[in-house]
Design an enzyme around this catalytic site. Sequence first.
Site, PDB file in Angstrom:
ATOM      1  N   SER A   1       0.831  -1.196   0.000  1.00  0.00           N
ATOM      2  CA  SER A   1       0.000   0.000   0.000  1.00  0.00           C
ATOM      3  C   SER A   1       0.877   1.262   0.000  1.00  0.00           C
ATOM      4  O   SER A   1       1.631   1.468  -0.937  1.00  0.00           O
ATOM      5  CB  SER A   1      -0.953  -0.086   1.202  1.00  0.00           C
ATOM      6  OG  SER A   1      -1.962   0.872   1.124  1.00  0.00           O
TER       7      SER A   1
ATOM      8  N   HIS B   1      -8.427  -4.816  -0.231  1.00  0.00           N
ATOM      9  CA  HIS B   1      -7.109  -4.218   0.021  1.00  0.00           C
ATOM     10  C   HIS B   1      -6.223  -5.131   0.878  1.00  0.00           C
ATOM     11  O   HIS B   1      -5.113  -4.759   1.230  1.00  0.00           O
ATOM     12  CB  HIS B   1      -7.325  -2.862   0.728  1.00  0.00           C
ATOM     13  CG  HIS B   1      -6.104  -1.993   0.710  1.00  0.00           C
ATOM     14  ND1 HIS B   1      -5.436  -1.654  -0.441  1.00  0.00           N
ATOM     15  CD2 HIS B   1      -5.414  -1.392   1.727  1.00  0.00           C
ATOM     16  CE1 HIS B   1      -4.402  -0.873  -0.139  1.00  0.00           C
ATOM     17  NE2 HIS B   1      -4.367  -0.715   1.166  1.00  0.00           N
TER      18      HIS B   1
ATOM     19  N   ASP C   1     -10.369  -3.819  -4.930  1.00  0.00           N
ATOM     20  CA  ASP C   1      -9.718  -3.062  -3.856  1.00  0.00           C
ATOM     21  C   ASP C   1     -10.299  -1.641  -3.832  1.00  0.00           C
ATOM     22  O   ASP C   1     -10.132  -0.886  -4.792  1.00  0.00           O
ATOM     23  CB  ASP C   1      -8.209  -3.034  -4.130  1.00  0.00           C
ATOM     24  CG  ASP C   1      -7.396  -2.382  -3.025  1.00  0.00           C
ATOM     25  OD1 ASP C   1      -7.967  -1.551  -2.289  1.00  0.00           O
ATOM     26  OD2 ASP C   1      -6.201  -2.691  -2.906  1.00  0.00           O
TER      27      ASP C   1
HETATM   28  C1  MLT Z   1      -1.524   5.669   0.101  1.00  0.00           C
HETATM   29  O1  MLT Z   1      -0.329   5.761  -0.182  1.00  0.00           O
HETATM   30  O2  MLT Z   1      -2.175   6.581   0.609  1.00  0.00           O
HETATM   31  C2  MLT Z   1      -2.151   4.326  -0.121  1.00  0.00           C
HETATM   32  O3  MLT Z   1      -2.235   3.976  -1.391  1.00  0.00           O
HETATM   33  C3  MLT Z   1      -3.371   4.081   0.603  1.00  0.00           C
HETATM   34  C4  MLT Z   1      -3.038   3.884   2.019  1.00  0.00           C
HETATM   35  O4  MLT Z   1      -1.874   3.756   2.354  1.00  0.00           O
HETATM   36  O5  MLT Z   1      -3.967   3.850   2.802  1.00  0.00           O
END
Ligand code: MLT
Length: 201
Positions: free
Chosen positions: A102, A183, A152
């Site tokens: 993420s 996710h 996701d």
């Molecule tokens: C981000 O970098 O904000 C992500 O893609 C989403 C997350 O970390 O919640």
Amino acid sequence: MKHIYQKGAEGASNTLLLLHGTGGTENDLLPLADMIDKDANVLSVRGNVSENGMPRFFKRLAEGVFDIEDLIFRTKELNEFLDEAAEQYNFDRRNIIAVGYSNGANIAASLLFHYRDPLKGAILHHPMVPRRGIELPGLSGINVFMAAGKNDPICPAQETIDLQQLLEDAGASVSVHWENFGHQLTRSEVEAAASWYSNIK
Ligand code: MLT
């Protein structure tokens, strides 16, 4: 940057760079390193930004809307930290494979977008396109694995499709693994990453 370093087996050439998701820490992805390459050196880093107490690797203005100025600044900070860590721990700076989830996957992708040869390869779990409208450095010889959820809600599937295209256009070899668990970072996608890694290592 706050981090954990674990030296690998004698003669290990790769270093796995672990980059957690929003609200995570440098402890979160340690089990992944074990599944991917238990002999590799491991450098696991905590993001320097705090969003209401939740560590991140760069600021965002809203969910999915990145603060590009901070992204550029933090990407440089991480790239320089990798130079310093390679010297301090005496591992090969050219043999770093990022493993990010993420937000951590996004800063790993940002390294590839902004620097020449910052990583030998990258495993990106649920990434997004870190920045649009810039020319990427040449990425030939760089191998990237992405795992994404078709459903996701945080990192939409189109982000993976676009990221694959941008990386391939710059010369990277990209492999994508799709799942249907939103996710979530699943065991099966880590197993797929491990099997990909054993072929490029
Ligand atoms: C981000 O970098 O904000 C992500 O893609 C989403 C997350 O970390 O919640």
